[in-house]
Scaffold this motif. Structure first.
Motif, PDB file in Angstrom:
ATOM      1  N   ASN A 211      -9.540  -6.875   6.797  1.00 27.20           N
ATOM      2  CA  ASN A 211      -9.003  -6.009   7.849  1.00 27.20           C
ATOM      3  C   ASN A 211      -7.764  -6.595   8.507  1.00 27.20           C
ATOM      4  O   ASN A 211      -7.387  -6.194   9.606  1.00 27.20           O
ATOM      5  N   SER A 212      -7.121  -7.548   7.845  1.00 21.19           N
ATOM      6  CA  SER A 212      -5.865  -8.092   8.352  1.00 21.19           C
ATOM      7  C   SER A 212      -4.753  -7.061   8.178  1.00 21.19           C
ATOM      8  O   SER A 212      -4.573  -6.519   7.078  1.00 21.19           O
ATOM      9  N   LYS A 247       2.902  -5.415   4.886  1.00 22.00           N
ATOM     10  CA  LYS A 247       1.971  -4.602   5.662  1.00 22.00           C
ATOM     11  C   LYS A 247       0.902  -4.027   4.739  1.00 22.00           C
ATOM     12  O   LYS A 247       1.194  -3.440   3.700  1.00 22.00           O
ATOM     13  N   ALA A 248      -0.362  -4.217   5.142  1.00 21.64           N
ATOM     14  CA  ALA A 248      -1.475  -3.646   4.386  1.00 21.64           C
ATOM     15  C   ALA A 248      -1.768  -2.240   4.872  1.00 21.64           C
ATOM     16  O   ALA A 248      -1.990  -1.321   4.070  1.00 21.64           O
ATOM     17  N   PHE A 249      -1.752  -2.068   6.190  1.00 18.41           N
ATOM     18  CA  PHE A 249      -2.040  -0.760   6.769  1.00 18.41           C
ATOM     19  C   PHE A 249      -1.534  -0.737   8.205  1.00 18.41           C
ATOM     20  O   PHE A 249      -1.204  -1.767   8.794  1.00 18.41           O
ATOM     21  N   ALA A 250      -1.461   0.449   8.766  1.00 15.00           N
ATOM     22  CA  ALA A 250      -1.150   0.640  10.181  1.00 15.00           C
ATOM     23  C   ALA A 250      -2.189   1.609  10.751  1.00 15.00           C
ATOM     24  O   ALA A 250      -2.826   2.366  10.003  1.00 15.00           O
ATOM     25  N   ASN A 259      -0.479   1.085   3.564  1.00 14.63           N
ATOM     26  CA  ASN A 259       0.821   0.863   2.944  1.00 14.63           C
ATOM     27  C   ASN A 259       0.634   0.359   1.516  1.00 14.63           C
ATOM     28  O   ASN A 259       1.470   0.591   0.656  1.00 14.63           O
ATOM     29  N   LYS A 260      -0.453  -0.371   1.297  1.00 11.05           N
ATOM     30  CA  LYS A 260      -0.866  -0.770  -0.046  1.00 11.05           C
ATOM     31  C   LYS A 260      -2.212  -0.099  -0.298  1.00 11.05           C
ATOM     32  O   LYS A 260      -3.054  -0.033   0.593  1.00 11.05           O
ATOM     33  N   SER A 261      -2.413   0.395  -1.490  1.00  9.80           N
ATOM     34  CA  SER A 261      -3.640   1.138  -1.776  1.00  9.80           C
ATOM     35  C   SER A 261      -4.855   0.215  -1.684  1.00  9.80           C
ATOM     36  O   SER A 261      -4.740  -1.006  -1.879  1.00  9.80           O
ATOM     37  N   PRO A 262      -6.013   0.765  -1.365  1.00 12.54           N
ATOM     38  CA  PRO A 262      -7.233  -0.059  -1.329  1.00 12.54           C
ATOM     39  C   PRO A 262      -7.466  -0.807  -2.642  1.00 12.54           C
ATOM     40  O   PRO A 262      -7.961  -1.942  -2.625  1.00 12.54           O
ATOM     41  N   GLU A 263      -7.093  -0.214  -3.756  1.00  9.96           N
ATOM     42  CA  GLU A 263      -7.260  -0.878  -5.050  1.00  9.96           C
ATOM     43  C   GLU A 263      -6.342  -2.108  -5.157  1.00  9.96           C
ATOM     44  O   GLU A 263      -6.758  -3.163  -5.653  1.00  9.96           O
TER      45      GLU A 263
END
Length: 284
Positions: A211-212, A247-250, A259-263
């Protein structure tokens, strides 16, 4: 009556002292610190620093495990870390056989000599900063009978990424370069020889939470650096961890927007289990 009272008090004091001395842990701590007049402000070097080499220097292992990361447009990275430090203090050696087989003790790090390490490219100083939390950390250290000290305090930090460059206006979804540079504030390499914790010159990522908001997409490795100046023979050492983050997500309107897919993230976190020095596959 007065004599009986004095005798009773003497009996209590004697009994307390005897009970304390019968506790092997208390006896060991007394012997190491109180009876030996342990001075935590004195660097534990057996001999003064050599003028041409680090032969007499104390070796300090430095490592870092990343838990979470965030990043803002001003190129300031916020990270929660478990720092990793190890060194040997010859004053803290003992024969375990004399203390009922005790081979290590856990003790507040504030009672020990600790290297005066700072984050050179820190964003902030003073109250709540890395330096402040490092100095005041309540975390225990483990001291082994060999004199080896292991200290792994949880410490947050804020750093200026690429602090020697003017921040450019970029798409915050793109990979961003950053570094965390740690070294002694006063000691040169002939006094304090920085080494990589467990020989690993890169950040440990296997404990990073999924969750970072930001993730590490590459590392350079080879973090231990020596800098020489024209004035002096001695080197000045630092652990300079260089890496890229993305960025992984916002969180938008209460929803997680990737921003990057869960996969992609799952694949990246699988890679973290065997922490990489150089990423052969492009995860950007």
């Amino acid at each position: 009556a007065a004599g009986m009272k004095s005798g009773f008090l003497l009996f209590l004091v004697f009994g307390f002292t005897l009970a304390k001395n019968n506790n092997a842990f208390s006896r060991l701590i007394d012997d190491l610190f109180d009876d030996a007049d342990y001075e935590k402000d004195a660097i534990p070097m057996l001999k003064p620093a050599d003028k041409t080499s680090n032969v007499n220097a104390i070796n300090v292992g430095v490592g870092m495990s990343i838990i979470t990361m965030d990043y803002d447009p001003a190129e300031v990275l916020t990270a929660n870390t478990w720092m990793k430090f190890t060194w040997t203090d010859y004053r803290l050696k003992w024969d375990a056989n004399q203390y009922e087989g005790i081979s290590n003790i856990k003790i507040p790090a504030s009672r020990l000599w600790r290297p005066d390490l700072s984050v050179y490219n820190a964003y902030d100083f003073g109250s709540g900063s890395f330096d402040d939390r490092y100095a005041a950390s309540p975390s225990n250290a483990i001291v082994y009978s060999s004199g080896k000290v292991l200290w792994i305090p949880p410490l947050p930090m804020k750093v200026n990424c690429q602090h020697d460059k003017v921040a450019k206006i970029t798409n915050q979804n793109d990979p961003q370069e950053c570094n965390i540079k740690i070294g002694s504030w006063t000691y040169d390499g002939f006094h304090l020889n920085l080494t990589a914790y467990d020989g690993e010159e890169y950040m440990e990522l296997s404990d990073m939470t999924k969750n970072s908001p930001y993730v590490v997409t590459s590392q350079e490795g080879d973090a231990i650096k020596n800098t020489y100046y024209p004035c002096c023979a001695e080197p000045y050492m630092a652990a300079d961890f260089r890496f890229t983050v993305q960025k992984a997500f916002a969180i938008e309107e209460g929803e997680k927007v990737f921003n990057k897919s869960p996969e992609e993230l799952e694949e990246l976190f699988e890679l973290y289990k065997n922490t990489f020095k150089h990423v052969e596959k492009n995860y950007e």
